[in-house]
Design an enzyme around this catalytic site. Structure first.
Site, PDB file in Angstrom:
ATOM      1  N   GLU A 175      25.613  82.218  62.321  1.00  0.00           N
ATOM      2  CA  GLU A 175      25.670  82.698  63.561  1.00  0.00           C
ATOM      3  C   GLU A 175      24.419  83.750  63.997  1.00  0.00           C
ATOM      4  O   GLU A 175      24.842  84.950  64.166  1.00  0.00           O
ATOM      5  CB  GLU A 175      27.032  83.526  63.791  1.00  0.00           C
ATOM      6  CG  GLU A 175      28.081  82.468  63.796  1.00  0.00           C
ATOM      7  CD  GLU A 175      29.321  82.853  64.352  1.00  0.00           C
ATOM      8  OE1 GLU A 175      29.746  84.026  64.269  1.00  0.00           O
ATOM      9  OE2 GLU A 175      30.311  82.008  64.722  1.00  0.00           O
ATOM     10  N   GLU A 364      32.148  75.174  62.749  1.00  0.00           N
ATOM     11  CA  GLU A 364      33.564  76.047  62.608  1.00  0.00           C
ATOM     12  C   GLU A 364      34.179  75.573  64.164  1.00  0.00           C
ATOM     13  O   GLU A 364      33.584  75.411  65.153  1.00  0.00           O
ATOM     14  CB  GLU A 364      32.985  77.290  62.801  1.00  0.00           C
ATOM     15  CG  GLU A 364      32.339  78.098  61.659  1.00  0.00           C
ATOM     16  CD  GLU A 364      32.247  79.419  61.662  1.00  0.00           C
ATOM     17  OE1 GLU A 364      33.022  80.017  62.576  1.00  0.00           O
ATOM     18  OE2 GLU A 364      31.194  79.937  61.132  1.00  0.00           O
TER      19      GLU A 364
HETATM   20  C1  BG6 Z   1      32.842  82.961  63.399  1.00  0.00           C
HETATM   21  C2  BG6 Z   1      32.580  83.497  61.913  1.00  0.00           C
HETATM   22  O1  BG6 Z   1      32.453  84.066  64.175  1.00  0.00           O
HETATM   23  O2  BG6 Z   1      34.204  82.820  63.702  1.00  0.00           O
HETATM   24  C3  BG6 Z   1      33.418  83.263  60.867  1.00  0.00           C
HETATM   25  O3  BG6 Z   1      31.332  82.606  61.522  1.00  0.00           O
HETATM   26  C4  BG6 Z   1      34.885  83.801  61.263  1.00  0.00           C
HETATM   27  O4  BG6 Z   1      33.295  84.003  59.823  1.00  0.00           O
HETATM   28  C5  BG6 Z   1      35.082  83.004  62.584  1.00  0.00           C
HETATM   29  O5  BG6 Z   1      35.809  84.073  60.927  1.00  0.00           O
HETATM   30  C6  BG6 Z   1      36.581  83.270  63.228  1.00  0.00           C
HETATM   31  O6  BG6 Z   1      36.545  84.300  63.631  1.00  0.00           O
HETATM   32  P1  BG6 Z   1      37.925  85.427  63.162  1.00  0.00           P
HETATM   33  O7  BG6 Z   1      37.510  86.669  63.764  1.00  0.00           O
HETATM   34  O8  BG6 Z   1      38.995  84.758  63.834  1.00  0.00           O
HETATM   35  O9  BG6 Z   1      37.749  85.027  61.821  1.00  0.00           O
END
Ligand code: BG6
Length: 470
Positions: A175, A364
């Site tokens: 990111e 993701e």
């Molecule tokens: C992304 C990151 O921003 O979102 C992860 O690359 C992160 O590291 C994921 O865990 C989800 O966000 P969160 O805050 O729900 O864990």
């Protein structure tokens, strides 16, 4: 069949959110290791002194460090063909600027690769995921200092060389556009000053370009990707002022990808920097390095979409940049206020492919939700299944209907891990439940949620079973 043969199915994690063992086998401290978390959110510390008795989520996390064999066996049972994980920089270079790597740290990841190979799972390695060595922050002021580029390149060369022929898919920075939204988490930059952030971003983009070239030189079979925090926005209204405001928002996010894919800063960004009186720390040879270091593919995280417009002038605030000042009345939200927008995934795939013409990968995606463990130990999570199913159907549509080439899909946190934005455990994404609570208490036992069998079937049928459920 819409999902092509060889489509990569799997899951993704980040070292600091799952490994624990924060000081094992010579590991140094990273920015993630000095972040506390509690019921009321997350505090950041920029000093290396740990407070005795304070809970730091990264210190034990879910103890993947000692349980990775069991975890990877579960991934294999799910049918994963790809596992995205990050290497924790401070396991390899504890302070960040040593000349020689820490052998014990490398050996740990050798073990992970051994397990993945045993199960026929392709690794996708993130070189830097939200864990800047604290040594680099203290000694050099982190990425604002060009010296950190060399430290990163030494680290990257170590990985490319060690795992030549074993790892072919790499992401240089997780990111990378989070430099603009959460620079401490992303890059150990605590300053609010835009000039500091933009100089640090320049150094990361340069490091990424040089590392991409290096990866190709070391092994021509290497494929290196950009990784973008999936910020996508709709205009608040058809008012042209809102449309322009939204365009500015997207430009502030996408310029990172523009550089990584087109090999130079786009004119709109150069003009903005000029207006802001920010001079980039350009040195001879840099332009050539950026031009020669463009990426092979574009990956991103996709969780939600935003609404922006004239009022916010393209400015985003808040953790994960979610506070743009507008609500989308057409979308539901998660327990953490993130919009749920499967159609936006198709929109974003089209947008990025039109702009970059590179293969795309969703690295993701998922729903952070509170799960309830029943008396018999089961977890019924139809909300998670619905979220993933709806997103995967839109992804399929982008491939089949729109002709977008998508390499794969790795869901976020296939086993529950610590939340990056809140430090909580109760914000769970996994299809595998992990018995740890917000204070790090629990047995750390792993168990299968209802979504486990559902995802297993999706993978086994290469997406065909998505239509049975819909
Ligand atoms: C992304 C990151 O921003 O979102 C992860 O690359 C992160 O590291 C994921 O865990 C989800 O966000 P969160 O805050 O729900 O864990």
């Amino acid at each position: 069949m819409a999902f092509p043969n060889g489509f990569l199915w799997g899951g993704a994690t980040a070292a600091n959110q799952c490994e624990g063992a924060f000081d094992a086998d010579g590991k140094g401290l990273s920015t993630a290791d000095v972040m506390t978390a509690g019921a009321h959110g997350i505090k950041r510390r920029v000093t290396p002194e740990l407070e005795p008795g304070t809970y730091y989520p990264s210190h034990a996390a879910i103890d993947h460090y000692h349980r990775y064999r069991e975890d990877i066996a579960l991934f294999a049972e799910l049918g994963f063909t790809c596992y995205r994980f990050s290497v924790n920089w401070t396991r390899i270079f504890p302070q960040g600027d040593e000349e020689e790597p820490n052998e014990a740290g490398l050996a740990f990841y050798d073990g992970i690769l051994d397990e993945l190979e045993r199960h026929g799972i392709e690794p996708l390695v993130t070189i830097s995921h939200f864990e800047t060595p604290l040594g680099l922050v203290e000694k050099y002021g982190s990425w604002e200092n060009r010296a950190v580029v060399d430290c990163y390149l030494r680290y990257a060369r170590t990985l490319f060389t060690r795992w030549r022929g074993r790892v072919h898919l790499w992401l240089t920075f997780n990111e990378i556009n989070c430099m603009s939204t959460q620079p401490w988490v992303a890059a150990g930059i605590a300053s609010e000053d835009e000039g500091v952030r933009m100089r640090a971003a320049y150094h990361q983009l340069l490091a990424s370009g040089l590392a991409t070239q290096m990866a190709h030189e070391i092994d021509p079979a290497n494929r290196v990707g950009a990784m973008y925090a999936g910020h996508f926005a709709y205009p608040a209204s058809p008012d042209p002022a809102d449309v322009i405001g939204t365009m500015r928002f997207m430009q502030r996010m996408l310029f990172y990808l523009d550089v990584m894919c087109h090999g130079s800063y786009p004119p709109y960004k150069l003009r903005e920097l000029e207006r802001q009186g920010i001079a980039l720390p350009v040195e001879p040879g840099d332009a050539e390095a950026l031009a020669a270091g463009t990426v092979d593919f574009v990956s991103y995280s996709y969780y939600n979409t935003h609404v922006t417009g004239a009022k916010t002038r393209g400015v985003i605030k808040g953790m994960n940049g979610l506070d743009t000042g507008y609500k989308n009345p057409y979308l539901n939200r998660s327990d953490w206020g993130w919009t749920i927008d499967p159609t936006g995934l198709r929109f974003s795939l089209n947008l990025l492919y039109e702009r970059y013409r590179r293969p795309l990968m969703i690295v993701e995606n998922g729903l952070g939700a509170v799960d309830t463990v029943e008396e018999d130990g089961s977890v019924h999570d139809p909300y998670r299944i619905a979220y993933m199913r709806d997103h995967l159907l839109e992804l399929e549509c982008a491939i089949e209907h729109d002709g977008v080439p998508v390499m794969g899909y790795t869901m976020w946190g296939p086993l529950d891990i610590v939340s990056a934005s809140t430090g909580e455990m109760k914000k769970r994404y996994g299809v595998i439940y992990v018995d740890v609570d917000d204070g790090g208490r629990g047995t750390f036992a792993r168990s299968r949620k209802d979504s486990f069998a559902w995802y297993q079937k999706v993978i086994a049928t290469n997406g065909a079973s998505l239509h049975e459920d819909a």
